[in-house]
Design a protein around this motif. Structure first.
Motif, PDB file in Angstrom:
ATOM      1  N   SER A   1     -33.803  54.173  -8.700  1.00 14.82           N
ATOM      2  CA  SER A   1     -34.621  54.247  -7.566  1.00 14.82           C
ATOM      3  C   SER A   1     -35.905  52.598  -7.513  1.00 14.82           C
ATOM      4  N   GLU A   2     -36.276  53.599  -8.863  1.00 14.53           N
ATOM      5  CA  GLU A   2     -37.806  53.572  -9.458  1.00 14.53           C
ATOM      6  C   GLU A   2     -38.291  52.877 -10.569  1.00 14.53           C
TER       7      GLU A   2
ATOM      8  N   ASN B   1     -43.936  50.464  -6.899  1.00 16.40           N
ATOM      9  CA  ASN B   1     -43.083  50.348  -5.870  1.00 16.40           C
ATOM     10  C   ASN B   1     -42.109  49.391  -6.407  1.00 16.40           C
ATOM     11  N   ALA B   2     -41.591  48.810  -7.714  1.00 16.37           N
ATOM     12  CA  ALA B   2     -40.557  48.370  -8.271  1.00 16.37           C
ATOM     13  C   ALA B   2     -39.507  49.028  -8.283  1.00 16.37           C
TER      14      ALA B   2
ATOM     15  N   LEU C   1     -32.778  63.707 -14.318  1.00 17.69           N
ATOM     16  CA  LEU C   1     -33.577  64.315 -13.630  1.00 17.69           C
ATOM     17  C   LEU C   1     -34.559  62.950 -13.181  1.00 17.69           C
ATOM     18  N   GLU C   2     -35.045  62.156 -13.817  1.00 20.33           N
ATOM     19  CA  GLU C   2     -35.380  61.302 -12.896  1.00 20.33           C
ATOM     20  C   GLU C   2     -34.719  61.328 -11.211  1.00 20.33           C
ATOM     21  N   GLU C   3     -33.500  61.238 -11.362  1.00 18.53           N
ATOM     22  CA  GLU C   3     -32.423  60.745 -10.255  1.00 18.53           C
ATOM     23  C   GLU C   3     -33.155  62.499  -8.628  1.00 18.53           C
ATOM     24  N   ALA C   4     -32.530  63.755 -10.212  1.00 15.11           N
ATOM     25  CA  ALA C   4     -32.710  64.772  -9.143  1.00 15.11           C
ATOM     26  C   ALA C   4     -34.343  64.510  -8.558  1.00 15.11           C
TER      27      ALA C   4
ATOM     28  N   VAL D   1     -34.645  48.644 -19.463  1.00 12.65           N
ATOM     29  CA  VAL D   1     -35.161  47.115 -18.738  1.00 12.65           C
ATOM     30  C   VAL D   1     -35.633  46.448 -19.730  1.00 12.65           C
ATOM     31  N   VAL D   2     -36.587  46.943 -20.145  1.00 16.11           N
ATOM     32  CA  VAL D   2     -38.306  45.748 -21.016  1.00 16.11           C
ATOM     33  C   VAL D   2     -37.020  45.604 -22.628  1.00 16.11           C
ATOM     34  N   THR D   3     -36.262  46.880 -23.452  1.00 11.61           N
ATOM     35  CA  THR D   3     -35.279  45.836 -24.811  1.00 11.61           C
ATOM     36  C   THR D   3     -34.377  45.303 -24.410  1.00 11.61           C
TER      37      THR D   3
END
Ligand code: NAP
Length: 312
Positions: free
Chosen positions: A46-47, A57-58, A157-160, A290-292
């Motif tokens: 989501s983020e 807000n990417a 946890l992030e998606e929660a 994503v960065v790696t």
């Protein structure tokens, strides 16, 4: 060798698309093959706050769109195709798809990883009917409902936290009482008063009559079981599962060296087969981000170019 690509990239997540960008920009004839959806796992995110330079807000899908457009701008060809088989025996490699076989001087494998399943009764039956592996895709179905999130890593946890923007209440089920997630994410989760943690618990069954109505939980310390039912007025609830990923390496067994299911490479993204490289989450590595993945893709494409210059 007109019909032979310099570089074929299998998989269009951040690793594959970055390889596509670097390959095409180096004027290599570059083809990116994707079987399902552009962007890989990030389309389910989501983020994306920690990709350097990403706009405010990417989201996973918006970042994927920019990755794709940038690769195409430099001439990377992108095709939706299901790869059935690969042949890495000769100097020219073959990638067999449902309707066509493509040939290339070099290959980058960037097939990523897919969400792990709990494997309990009812999970498969209720997938798409309450069970989900993607909050961005399905959160709005649960506007003002209760949802259960399973897992104790950054994803869960992030998606929660993200789901609290939609759901009335989020129950976080984790099989231990400590987390794999990083400290900031743990703190943010604990501080969110819409999230209630159910620790030392695991889901052993998902039940319902057509739609998801209840989950059976087992206490991992005491072994006691209990059943949690959806609120009567709601009739149903969501179960979002984020318990890690499996590398997508089925196609490459016996073709390149694997360790614990992941592709082994050196720092230049070279596999044990000349001309075959790997990038992103499919690779054995310590940090899957994503960065790696994007960095891997760039390194793989640059080394594919070197390999071609030295060998053709
Ligand atoms: P993960 O870190 O491997 O965590 C998986 C979680 O699921 C663990 O807490 C694990 O429990 C639990 N689990 C595994 N199998 C289970 C099962 N069968 N039943 C119940 N629970 C189970 O996976 P992830 O959270 O998807 O993260 C993957 C990688 O991506 C990590 O390196 C993570 O840091 C990274 N990531 C980063 C970000 C970010 O930086 N923004 C966001 C998302 C993901 P145990 O702890 O008991 O093993």
């Amino acid at each position: 060798m007109d019909n032979i690509y310099d570089l074929i990239i299998i998989g269009a997540g951040p690793g594959g698309l970055a390889a596509g960008l670097y390959g095409a920009r180096a004027k290599m004839k570059t083809l990116v093959l994707e079987k399902e959806k552009m962007g890989g796992q990030i389309v389910s995110t989501s983020e994306v706050e920690n990709y350097p330079g990403s706009v405010e807000n990417a989201t996973g899908p918006s970042l994927t769109k920019r990755f794709t457009e940038q690769a195409e701008k430099f001439g990377a060809e992108i095709k939706m195709a299901n790869v059935k088989e690969v042949n890495f025996d000769g100097k020219i490699k073959e990638v067999v798809c449902d309707n066509e076989t493509y040939k290339a001087k070099s290959i980058v494998i960037a097939t990523g990883a897919s969400p792990k399943k709990i494997g309990c009764p009812g999970e498969k039956e209720f997938t798409g009917k309450g069970v989900s592996y993607c909050a961005t895709c399905d959160a709005d179905f649960f506007e003002d409902f209760e949802v259960i999130v399973v897992g104790g890593g950054d994803s869960a946890l992030e998606e929660a936290i993200y789901l609290t923007k939609f759901a009335r209440k989020v129950y976080l089920v984790h099989r231990r009482d400590t987390f794999k997630a990083c400290n900031t994410v743990i703190e943010n989760t604990k501080a969110n008063d819409k999230i209630e943690m159910w620790l030392n618990k695991e889901i052993i069954e998902i039940k319902g009559d057509g739609i998801l109505e209840s989950v059976v939980l087992k206490d991992t310390v005491t072994g006691e079981t209990s059943e949690y039912f959806a609120d009567e007025d709601d009739g149903t609830m969501g179960v979002f599962i984020f318990i890690g990923f499996n590398p997508q390496t089925e196609l490459f067994k016996d073709k390149v060296e694997l360790r614990n299911g992941y592709i082994v490479t050196d720092e230049e993204m070279r596999t044990n087969i000349d001309g075959v490289f790997a990038a992103g989450d499919v690779r054995e590595k310590s940090l899957r981000q994503v960065v790696t993945a994007a960095a891997d893709g760039a390194i793989a494409a640059v080394n594919a170019e070197k390999y071609i210059n030295e060998n053709f």
